[in-house]
Design a protein around this motif. Structure first.
Motif, short mmCIF file in Angstrom:
data_model
loop_
_atom_site.label_atom_id
_atom_site.label_comp_id
_atom_site.label_asym_id
_atom_site.label_seq_id
_atom_site.Cartn_x
_atom_site.Cartn_y
_atom_site.Cartn_z
N VAL A 13 0.81 -1.21 0.00
CA VAL A 13 0.00 0.00 0.00
C VAL A 13 0.85 1.27 0.00
O VAL A 13 0.38 2.33 -0.37
N ASP A 14 2.11 1.15 0.42
CA ASP A 14 3.02 2.29 0.42
C ASP A 14 4.33 1.83 -0.21
O ASP A 14 5.23 1.32 0.47
N LEU A 15 4.42 1.98 -1.52
CA LEU A 15 5.56 1.48 -2.27
C LEU A 15 6.87 2.11 -1.81
O LEU A 15 7.89 1.43 -1.71
N GLN A 16 6.85 3.38 -1.49
CA GLN A 16 8.09 4.05 -1.05
C GLN A 16 8.58 3.48 0.29
O GLN A 16 9.78 3.29 0.49
N ALA A 17 7.66 3.21 1.21
CA ALA A 17 8.04 2.62 2.50
C ALA A 17 8.63 1.23 2.27
O ALA A 17 9.64 0.87 2.88
N TRP A 18 8.00 0.43 1.39
CA TRP A 18 8.50 -0.91 1.11
C TRP A 18 9.91 -0.84 0.51
O TRP A 18 10.81 -1.56 0.93
N LYS A 19 10.09 0.02 -0.47
CA LYS A 19 11.41 0.15 -1.11
C LYS A 19 12.49 0.54 -0.10
O LYS A 19 13.60 0.02 -0.14
N LYS A 20 12.14 1.46 0.79
CA LYS A 20 13.10 1.91 1.80
C LYS A 20 13.49 0.77 2.73
O LYS A 20 14.67 0.55 3.02
N PRO A 70 6.67 -5.81 11.39
CA PRO A 70 5.27 -5.39 11.25
C PRO A 70 4.93 -5.07 9.78
O PRO A 70 5.72 -4.46 9.08
N TYR A 71 3.75 -5.53 9.36
CA TYR A 71 3.29 -5.24 8.00
C TYR A 71 3.30 -3.74 7.73
O TYR A 71 3.77 -3.29 6.69
N GLU A 72 2.72 -2.97 8.65
CA GLU A 72 2.59 -1.53 8.45
C GLU A 72 3.94 -0.85 8.25
O GLU A 72 4.07 0.04 7.43
N GLY A 73 4.96 -1.27 9.00
CA GLY A 73 6.29 -0.67 8.88
C GLY A 73 6.91 -0.87 7.52
O GLY A 73 7.77 -0.10 7.10
N TRP A 74 6.49 -1.92 6.83
CA TRP A 74 7.00 -2.20 5.49
C TRP A 74 6.07 -1.66 4.40
O TRP A 74 6.24 -1.95 3.22
N GLY A 75 5.06 -0.91 4.78
CA GLY A 75 4.14 -0.35 3.80
C GLY A 75 3.17 -1.36 3.24
O GLY A 75 2.66 -1.20 2.13
N LEU A 76 2.88 -2.41 4.00
CA LEU A 76 2.01 -3.49 3.54
C LEU A 76 0.66 -3.43 4.25
O LEU A 76 0.56 -2.97 5.38
N SER A 77 -0.36 -3.92 3.58
CA SER A 77 -1.68 -4.00 4.22
C SER A 77 -1.70 -5.19 5.17
O SER A 77 -0.94 -6.13 5.01
N GLY A 78 -2.54 -5.11 6.14
CA GLY A 78 -2.66 -6.21 7.10
C GLY A 78 -2.25 -5.79 8.49
O GLY A 78 -1.52 -4.83 8.68
N ILE A 114 9.50 -15.70 -0.22
CA ILE A 114 9.34 -14.39 -0.84
C ILE A 114 8.85 -13.43 0.23
O ILE A 114 7.81 -13.67 0.86
N ILE A 115 9.59 -12.36 0.47
CA ILE A 115 9.16 -11.34 1.44
C ILE A 115 7.92 -10.64 0.89
O ILE A 115 7.89 -10.26 -0.29
N PRO A 116 6.87 -10.46 1.70
CA PRO A 116 5.67 -9.77 1.22
C PRO A 116 6.03 -8.41 0.60
O PRO A 116 6.89 -7.69 1.10
N GLY A 117 5.36 -8.09 -0.49
CA GLY A 117 5.60 -6.84 -1.21
C GLY A 117 6.56 -7.00 -2.37
O GLY A 117 6.70 -6.10 -3.19
N SER A 118 7.22 -8.15 -2.45
CA SER A 118 8.20 -8.40 -3.52
C SER A 118 7.52 -8.71 -4.85
O SER A 118 6.44 -9.30 -4.87
#
Length: 159
Positions: A13-20, A70-78, A114-118
């Motif tokens: 849900v937050d691509l920039q957070a995931w990339k970081k 945490p999902y949220e810290g990685w920009g993921l839903s859930g 596979i790490i979620p968001g990949s």
């Protein structure tokens, strides 16, 4: 238009957070692989058929201990968190950006997480033109690609 490697993945849900987070994780684990007490993972990779120069070039890493994130810290839903196990870290890098993080078990090299968001693949190592070889897993793909990365590309299908 540049293709969006995350378009299949609706959990990001937050691509920039995931990339970081993915970039920081890739750097940290790469440094662990080349730091102190790294004999086991480097020996594992060598015995699997990879040479040190190639290991470094592919920016492989080592996640020594499993941990929850945490999902949220990685920009993921859930709600809650997901678990990142210990193992060899393969960051899938496209155009100087980490687009996927994969963990290869040292106990079972055919087992990949596979790490979620990949980006879920297929993964292409090399320019993707000319002679293309096929692989059914990351370790197999790395071994094939290492032979001559200037001559051919490797298409890795993830199962």
């Amino acid at each position: 238009m540049k293709s969006n490697l995350y378009s299949e993945n609706n959990s990001c849900v937050d691509l920039q957070a995931w990339k970081k987070k993915a970039r920081a994780f890739a750097i940290r684990t790469h440094n662990h692989l080349w730091g102190k007490n790294n004999e086991d993972p480097l020996s594992f990779l060598y015995l699997e058929g990879l040479n040190l120069h190639f290991i470094s070039k592919m920016y492989l890493g080592w996640n020594k201990f499993g941990h929850s994130r945490p999902y949220e810290g990685w920009g993921l839903s859930g709600k809650g968190s997901f678990f990142i196990p210990s193992g060899i870290v393969f960051p899938y890098i496209v155009e100087k950006e980490v687009t996927g993080i994969f963990i290869i078990s040292m106990a079972n090299p055919g087992s990949e997480l596979i790490i979620p968001g990949s980006f879920k693949g297929p993964l292409i190592l090399g320019p993707g033109n000319g002679d293309v070889r096929e692989a059914t897993g990351i370790m197999e793909g790395l071994k094939i690609y290492q032979k001559d990365p200037e001559v051919f590309s490797v298409n890795i299908s993830l199962v």
